[in-house]
Write a protein that holds these residues in place. Structure first.
Motif, PDB file in Angstrom:
ATOM      1  N   VAL A  42       0.858  -1.178   0.000  1.00  0.00           N
ATOM      2  CA  VAL A  42       0.000   0.000   0.000  1.00  0.00           C
ATOM      3  C   VAL A  42       0.896   1.229   0.000  1.00  0.00           C
ATOM      4  N   VAL A  43       0.686   2.110  -0.986  1.00  0.00           N
ATOM      5  CA  VAL A  43       1.476   3.340  -1.079  1.00  0.00           C
ATOM      6  C   VAL A  43       0.543   4.518  -1.322  1.00  0.00           C
ATOM      7  N   VAL A  44       0.986   5.679  -0.849  1.00  0.00           N
ATOM      8  CA  VAL A  44       0.276   6.934  -1.105  1.00  0.00           C
ATOM      9  C   VAL A  44       1.224   7.824  -1.888  1.00  0.00           C
TER      10      VAL A  44
ATOM     11  N   ARG B 190      -2.679   3.539  -3.440  1.00  0.00           N
ATOM     12  CA  ARG B 190      -2.656   2.373  -4.324  1.00  0.00           C
ATOM     13  C   ARG B 190      -2.324   1.133  -3.515  1.00  0.00           C
ATOM     14  N   GLU B 191      -3.069   0.076  -3.794  1.00  0.00           N
ATOM     15  CA  GLU B 191      -2.807  -1.213  -3.170  1.00  0.00           C
ATOM     16  C   GLU B 191      -2.448  -2.171  -4.297  1.00  0.00           C
ATOM     17  N   ASP B 192      -1.251  -2.723  -4.212  1.00  0.00           N
ATOM     18  CA  ASP B 192      -0.750  -3.599  -5.288  1.00  0.00           C
ATOM     19  C   ASP B 192      -0.936  -2.953  -6.653  1.00  0.00           C
TER      20      ASP B 192
ATOM     21  N   PHE C 216     -12.310  -1.672  -1.157  1.00  0.00           N
ATOM     22  CA  PHE C 216     -11.180  -1.375  -0.284  1.00  0.00           C
ATOM     23  C   PHE C 216     -11.637  -0.808   1.069  1.00  0.00           C
ATOM     24  N   GLY C 217     -12.937  -0.648   1.244  1.00  0.00           N
ATOM     25  CA  GLY C 217     -13.469  -0.001   2.442  1.00  0.00           C
ATOM     26  C   GLY C 217     -13.316  -0.828   3.711  1.00  0.00           C
ATOM     27  N   GLY C 218     -13.443  -0.141   4.849  1.00  0.00           N
ATOM     28  CA  GLY C 218     -13.450  -0.809   6.140  1.00  0.00           C
ATOM     29  C   GLY C 218     -12.112  -1.288   6.658  1.00  0.00           C
ATOM     30  N   ARG C 219     -11.027  -0.825   6.054  1.00  0.00           N
ATOM     31  CA  ARG C 219      -9.706  -1.298   6.468  1.00  0.00           C
ATOM     32  C   ARG C 219      -8.785  -0.166   6.923  1.00  0.00           C
TER      33      ARG C 219
ATOM     34  N   LYS D 240      -3.079  -1.011  -7.759  1.00  0.00           N
ATOM     35  CA  LYS D 240      -4.448  -0.641  -8.134  1.00  0.00           C
ATOM     36  C   LYS D 240      -4.855   0.608  -7.357  1.00  0.00           C
ATOM     37  N   LEU D 241      -5.538   1.525  -8.022  1.00  0.00           N
ATOM     38  CA  LEU D 241      -6.037   2.721  -7.356  1.00  0.00           C
ATOM     39  C   LEU D 241      -7.139   2.319  -6.384  1.00  0.00           C
ATOM     40  N   ALA D 242      -6.886   2.528  -5.094  1.00  0.00           N
ATOM     41  CA  ALA D 242      -7.859   2.170  -4.054  1.00  0.00           C
ATOM     42  C   ALA D 242      -8.650   3.379  -3.590  1.00  0.00           C
ATOM     43  N   GLY D 243      -8.073   4.573  -3.736  1.00  0.00           N
ATOM     44  CA  GLY D 243      -8.771   5.772  -3.309  1.00  0.00           C
ATOM     45  C   GLY D 243      -7.941   7.003  -3.576  1.00  0.00           C
ATOM     46  N   PHE D 244      -8.558   8.167  -3.322  1.00  0.00           N
ATOM     47  CA  PHE D 244      -7.846   9.415  -3.570  1.00  0.00           C
ATOM     48  C   PHE D 244      -8.424  10.529  -2.720  1.00  0.00           C
TER      49      PHE D 244
END
Length: 102
Positions: A4-6, A18-20, A47-50, A22-26
């Motif tokens: 997981v990177v920002v 990004r997680e692996d 990707f929610g709830g984590r 993939k765009l998880a959020g912004f």
């Protein structure tokens, strides 16, 4: 193990989580002079709830601090995050805190 990177995608005016790869959020922002206004935060449903949104905003606020930027938290999630983590309140200019409920 997931990675997981920002990153600050300044060409899109948003911090991306990004997680692996993939765009998880912004977190969408508008930067002007020495200010950064956070406008909208979004995390994909799968990707929610984590706690990823918190990680995204924490990193974005840490980056704002490193860059000596004043934070304008128009995004309700960013406001709530700052309320729960008062160590970031100093990033919001004193004169603007009341209008953001901080």
């Amino acid at each position: 193990m997931t990675a997981v990177v920002v990153i600050d995608n300044s060409s899109e005016s948003r911090f991306e989580l990004r997680e692996d790869e993939k765009l998880a959020g912004f977190a969408q922002y508008h930067a002007f002079k020495d200010e950064i206004a956070f406008l909208h935060t979004e995390i994909g449903k799968q990707f929610g709830g984590r706690g990823l949104a918190g990680r995204l905003i924490g990193t974005a606020l840490d980056t704002a601090r490193e860059r000596h930027l004043k934070v304008l938290p128009y995004c309700p999630f960013v406001r709530a995050y700052i309320t729960k983590h008062p160590e970031y309140t100093d990033l919001v200019p004193q004169n603007d805190r009341a209008r953001f409920g901080l």
